[in-house]
Design a protein around this motif. Structure first.
Motif, PDB file in Angstrom:
ATOM      1  N   ARG A   1       4.155   7.126   1.069  1.00  0.00           N
ATOM      2  CA  ARG A   1       4.537   6.095   2.050  1.00  0.00           C
ATOM      3  C   ARG A   1       4.016   5.103   2.026  1.00  0.00           C
ATOM      4  O   ARG A   1       3.297   5.043   1.825  1.00  0.00           O
ATOM      5  CB  ARG A   1       4.893   6.424   3.686  1.00  0.00           C
ATOM      6  CG  ARG A   1       4.833   5.925   4.546  1.00  0.00           C
ATOM      7  CD  ARG A   1       5.178   6.307   6.487  1.00  0.00           C
ATOM      8  NE  ARG A   1       5.387   7.552   6.150  1.00  0.00           N
ATOM      9  CZ  ARG A   1       6.150   7.939   7.699  1.00  0.00           C
ATOM     10  NH1 ARG A   1       5.678   7.391   8.452  1.00  0.00           N
ATOM     11  NH2 ARG A   1       6.745   9.249   7.608  1.00  0.00           N
ATOM     12  N   GLU A   2       5.742   3.976   2.343  1.00  0.00           N
ATOM     13  CA  GLU A   2       4.193   2.119   1.226  1.00  0.00           C
ATOM     14  C   GLU A   2       4.042   1.577   2.876  1.00  0.00           C
ATOM     15  O   GLU A   2       4.985   1.795   3.869  1.00  0.00           O
ATOM     16  CB  GLU A   2       5.908   1.565   0.690  1.00  0.00           C
ATOM     17  CG  GLU A   2       5.515  -0.089   0.525  1.00  0.00           C
ATOM     18  CD  GLU A   2       6.411  -0.540  -0.625  1.00  0.00           C
ATOM     19  OE1 GLU A   2       6.461  -2.002  -0.067  1.00  0.00           O
ATOM     20  OE2 GLU A   2       7.320   0.285  -0.671  1.00  0.00           O
ATOM     21  N   TYR A   3       3.343   0.769   2.901  1.00  0.00           N
ATOM     22  CA  TYR A   3       3.172   0.224   3.938  1.00  0.00           C
ATOM     23  C   TYR A   3       2.473  -1.001   3.102  1.00  0.00           C
ATOM     24  O   TYR A   3       2.590  -1.843   2.270  1.00  0.00           O
ATOM     25  CB  TYR A   3       1.463   0.376   4.635  1.00  0.00           C
ATOM     26  CG  TYR A   3       1.680   2.058   5.110  1.00  0.00           C
ATOM     27  CD1 TYR A   3       1.684   2.567   6.926  1.00  0.00           C
ATOM     28  CD2 TYR A   3       1.663   3.041   4.605  1.00  0.00           C
ATOM     29  CE1 TYR A   3       2.572   3.321   7.288  1.00  0.00           C
ATOM     30  CE2 TYR A   3       1.711   4.078   5.702  1.00  0.00           C
ATOM     31  CZ  TYR A   3       1.703   5.008   6.201  1.00  0.00           C
ATOM     32  OH  TYR A   3       2.623   5.899   7.109  1.00  0.00           O
TER      33      TYR A   3
ATOM     34  N   VAL B   1       0.804  -1.560  -0.254  1.00  0.00           N
ATOM     35  CA  VAL B   1      -0.010   0.051   0.351  1.00  0.00           C
ATOM     36  C   VAL B   1       0.574   0.868   0.005  1.00  0.00           C
ATOM     37  O   VAL B   1       1.587   1.915   0.823  1.00  0.00           O
ATOM     38  CB  VAL B   1      -1.225  -0.037   0.872  1.00  0.00           C
ATOM     39  CG1 VAL B   1      -1.922   1.074   1.182  1.00  0.00           C
ATOM     40  CG2 VAL B   1      -1.858  -0.812   1.571  1.00  0.00           C
ATOM     41  N   PHE B   2       0.187   2.274  -0.632  1.00  0.00           N
ATOM     42  CA  PHE B   2       1.558   3.926  -1.456  1.00  0.00           C
ATOM     43  C   PHE B   2       0.698   4.319  -0.664  1.00  0.00           C
ATOM     44  O   PHE B   2      -0.187   4.845  -1.467  1.00  0.00           O
ATOM     45  CB  PHE B   2       1.898   3.715  -2.670  1.00  0.00           C
ATOM     46  CG  PHE B   2       2.908   2.376  -2.921  1.00  0.00           C
ATOM     47  CD1 PHE B   2       4.071   2.308  -2.869  1.00  0.00           C
ATOM     48  CD2 PHE B   2       2.172   0.953  -3.447  1.00  0.00           C
ATOM     49  CE1 PHE B   2       5.158   1.484  -3.444  1.00  0.00           C
ATOM     50  CE2 PHE B   2       2.947   0.597  -3.931  1.00  0.00           C
ATOM     51  CZ  PHE B   2       4.281  -0.070  -3.354  1.00  0.00           C
ATOM     52  N   ALA B   3       0.643   5.171   0.660  1.00  0.00           N
ATOM     53  CA  ALA B   3       0.027   6.443   0.845  1.00  0.00           C
ATOM     54  C   ALA B   3       0.738   7.595   0.219  1.00  0.00           C
ATOM     55  O   ALA B   3       1.600   7.868   0.005  1.00  0.00           O
ATOM     56  CB  ALA B   3      -0.244   6.363   2.713  1.00  0.00           C
ATOM     57  N   GLN B   4      -0.941   8.433  -0.268  1.00  0.00           N
ATOM     58  CA  GLN B   4      -0.291   9.809  -1.249  1.00  0.00           C
ATOM     59  C   GLN B   4       0.076  10.943   0.435  1.00  0.00           C
ATOM     60  O   GLN B   4      -1.634  11.352   1.015  1.00  0.00           O
ATOM     61  CB  GLN B   4      -1.220  10.137  -1.533  1.00  0.00           C
ATOM     62  CG  GLN B   4      -1.468   8.842  -2.920  1.00  0.00           C
ATOM     63  CD  GLN B   4      -0.038   8.410  -3.696  1.00  0.00           C
ATOM     64  OE1 GLN B   4       0.890  10.113  -4.209  1.00  0.00           O
ATOM     65  NE2 GLN B   4       0.707   7.108  -4.035  1.00  0.00           N
ATOM     66  N   LEU B   5       0.848  10.771   0.849  1.00  0.00           N
ATOM     67  CA  LEU B   5       0.329  12.435   1.909  1.00  0.00           C
ATOM     68  C   LEU B   5       0.207  13.548   1.298  1.00  0.00           C
ATOM     69  O   LEU B   5       0.676  15.091   1.895  1.00  0.00           O
ATOM     70  CB  LEU B   5       2.525  11.602   2.757  1.00  0.00           C
ATOM     71  CG  LEU B   5       2.176  10.505   3.283  1.00  0.00           C
ATOM     72  CD1 LEU B   5       3.899  10.608   3.370  1.00  0.00           C
ATOM     73  CD2 LEU B   5       1.906  10.305   3.728  1.00  0.00           C
ATOM     74  N   GLY B   6      -0.082  13.485   0.049  1.00  0.00           N
ATOM     75  CA  GLY B   6       0.732  15.072  -0.562  1.00  0.00           C
ATOM     76  C   GLY B   6       2.006  15.667  -1.071  1.00  0.00           C
ATOM     77  O   GLY B   6       3.290  15.259  -0.728  1.00  0.00           O
TER      78      GLY B   6
ATOM     79  N   LEU C   1      -1.430   8.168   8.561  1.00  0.00           N
ATOM     80  CA  LEU C   1      -2.539   7.677   8.150  1.00  0.00           C
ATOM     81  C   LEU C   1      -3.817   8.627   8.633  1.00  0.00           C
ATOM     82  O   LEU C   1      -3.969   8.823  10.338  1.00  0.00           O
ATOM     83  CB  LEU C   1      -3.183   6.211   7.656  1.00  0.00           C
ATOM     84  CG  LEU C   1      -1.853   5.641   6.863  1.00  0.00           C
ATOM     85  CD1 LEU C   1      -2.213   4.011   7.259  1.00  0.00           C
ATOM     86  CD2 LEU C   1      -1.055   6.045   5.723  1.00  0.00           C
ATOM     87  N   ARG C   2      -4.810   9.142   7.343  1.00  0.00           N
ATOM     88  CA  ARG C   2      -5.606   9.442   8.440  1.00  0.00           C
ATOM     89  C   ARG C   2      -7.019   9.207   7.377  1.00  0.00           C
ATOM     90  O   ARG C   2      -6.936   9.005   6.229  1.00  0.00           O
ATOM     91  CB  ARG C   2      -5.863  11.472   8.200  1.00  0.00           C
ATOM     92  CG  ARG C   2      -4.629  12.136   9.265  1.00  0.00           C
ATOM     93  CD  ARG C   2      -4.899  12.782  10.212  1.00  0.00           C
ATOM     94  NE  ARG C   2      -3.704  12.962  11.274  1.00  0.00           N
ATOM     95  CZ  ARG C   2      -2.724  12.018  11.502  1.00  0.00           C
ATOM     96  NH1 ARG C   2      -2.562  10.992  11.466  1.00  0.00           N
ATOM     97  NH2 ARG C   2      -1.917  12.912  11.947  1.00  0.00           N
ATOM     98  N   VAL C   3      -7.893   9.855   8.264  1.00  0.00           N
ATOM     99  CA  VAL C   3      -8.629   9.073   7.223  1.00  0.00           C
ATOM    100  C   VAL C   3      -9.638  10.301   5.699  1.00  0.00           C
ATOM    101  O   VAL C   3     -10.261  11.703   6.139  1.00  0.00           O
ATOM    102  CB  VAL C   3     -10.671   9.586   7.559  1.00  0.00           C
ATOM    103  CG1 VAL C   3     -12.188   9.007   7.509  1.00  0.00           C
ATOM    104  CG2 VAL C   3     -10.678   8.243   9.151  1.00  0.00           C
ATOM    105  N   GLY C   4     -10.231   9.471   4.751  1.00  0.00           N
ATOM    106  CA  GLY C   4      -9.609  10.102   3.570  1.00  0.00           C
ATOM    107  C   GLY C   4      -8.186  10.317   3.040  1.00  0.00           C
ATOM    108  O   GLY C   4      -8.700  10.895   1.640  1.00  0.00           O
ATOM    109  N   MET C   5      -7.141   9.654   3.473  1.00  0.00           N
ATOM    110  CA  MET C   5      -5.872   9.761   2.860  1.00  0.00           C
ATOM    111  C   MET C   5      -6.163   9.198   1.059  1.00  0.00           C
ATOM    112  O   MET C   5      -6.862   7.863   1.832  1.00  0.00           O
ATOM    113  CB  MET C   5      -5.649   9.915   3.401  1.00  0.00           C
ATOM    114  CG  MET C   5      -3.466   9.684   3.270  1.00  0.00           C
ATOM    115  SD  MET C   5      -2.052   9.525   4.076  1.00  0.00           S
ATOM    116  CE  MET C   5      -2.383  11.222   5.137  1.00  0.00           C
TER     117      MET C   5
END
Length: 301
Positions: free
Chosen positions: A245-247, A235-240, A288-292
């Motif tokens: 960041r990879e999880y 999973v790759f979270a898009q931080l803006g 991580l945040r809701v809606g990210m």
């Protein structure tokens, strides 16, 4: 001029291939969500205490608030006093029947004496019959009083049990006045303040389990057939700002029924209008945040 055009086409091809290669690695995308619980009061009344603020981390089972219990307290006191009064009315069976038993015992002794006298011809049959009638009457009175007393005792005990049940019900309502946090998590929103009126249908606050996040994505049918619950994924979270960041994630749920492509979802094959929802569990490290937004690379695809 021609060499400049060729150089532009070459750069477009290079970056185009790079983009396509990246899209091949990220087979799906979606938004992070979490398990959210809206907490309400079980009892109507004034909020005396509500010790939660948005952003607070609250453990499951912690008492965070209280609804006014004064009226319930007086109902409980009233029921307890009624129980005492009823218990005092329950008669003592031995004391009630003591007089009748003594009368029967004396009568039986007199009957035995007269019977001995009658056998010695020192008493008449009429004397014996009179004493026996008196003993029979005493025995009948004893039986009648015993039955009446047992009925009175049974009725009083039933009334006492009903009052005890009422006390238990009030105690349960008082217990429900305590606002207990149902799940461990972070308070996402607070809807009610102290001294406001609460009701079972009115939300007090919303809490979410921010330690366990879920990324919901949609995949096409041929992809869903190759996935199973428990599969590991990247999973790759898009931080803006272009940062990600990879999880390590794990598939926790795959929809059994297909649905039409949501408007916010784009698939590689736009002709395939049916997709399957997939939820991926990710442990949150606090970023991580809701809606990210997040992208997914399935290891099995």
């Amino acid at each position: 001029m021609n060499s400049k055009i060729l150089y532009t086409v070459f750069l477009a091809c290079v970056f185009g291939v790079g983009c396509n290669h990246k899209m091949e690695k990220r087979q799906a995308s979606g938004m992070f969500e979490t398990r959210e619980v809206v907490v309400s009061s079980e009892i109507s009344g004034r909020v005396e205490r509500l010790e939660v603020m948005e952003g607070d981390y609250v453990e499951a089972g912690k008492v965070v608030g209280l609804i006014d219990t004064m009226q319930l307290h007086w109902l409980k006191v009233q029921a307890q006093q009624a129980a005492v009064a009823v218990n005092e009315r329950i008669p003592n069976l031995d004391k009630i029947l003591e007089v009748y038993r003594l009368k029967v015992e004396r009568g039986e002794k007199e009957l035995a004496r007269v019977e001995r006298l009658l056998a010695g011809k020192a008493a008449t049959q009429k004397q014996y019959d009179d004493v026996k009638a008196m003993v029979d009457e005493g025995r009948s009175a004893l039986e009648g009083q015993t039955h009446q007393a047992e009925v009175m005792i049974a009725g009083a005990k039933a009334e006492s049990a009903a009052i005890a049940l009422k006390v238990d019900q009030v105690n349960d309502q008082i217990r429900r006045c305590l606002i207990t946090n149902p799940v461990s998590g972070v308070v996402l929103a607070k809807y009610t303040e102290e001294q406001e009126l609460a009701a079972p249908v009115k939300a007090l606050y919303k809490i979410g389990d921010m330690k366990n996040m879920y990324l919901q994505v949609y995949v096409e049918g041929f992809q869903a057939n190759r996935l199973k619950v428990g599969d590991s994924v990247k999973v790759f979270a898009q931080l803006g700002g272009g940062e990600e960041r990879e999880y390590q994630g794990r598939i926790s749920w795959i929809a059994s029924d297909a649905e039409f492509v949501p408007k916010t979802v784009h698939t590689q094959d736009e002709r395939d209008n049916l997709v399957y929802a997939v939820k991926i569990h990710v442990e949150n490290d606090g970023v991580l945040r809701v809606g990210m937004y997040g992208d997914v690379k399935f290891d099995t695809l």
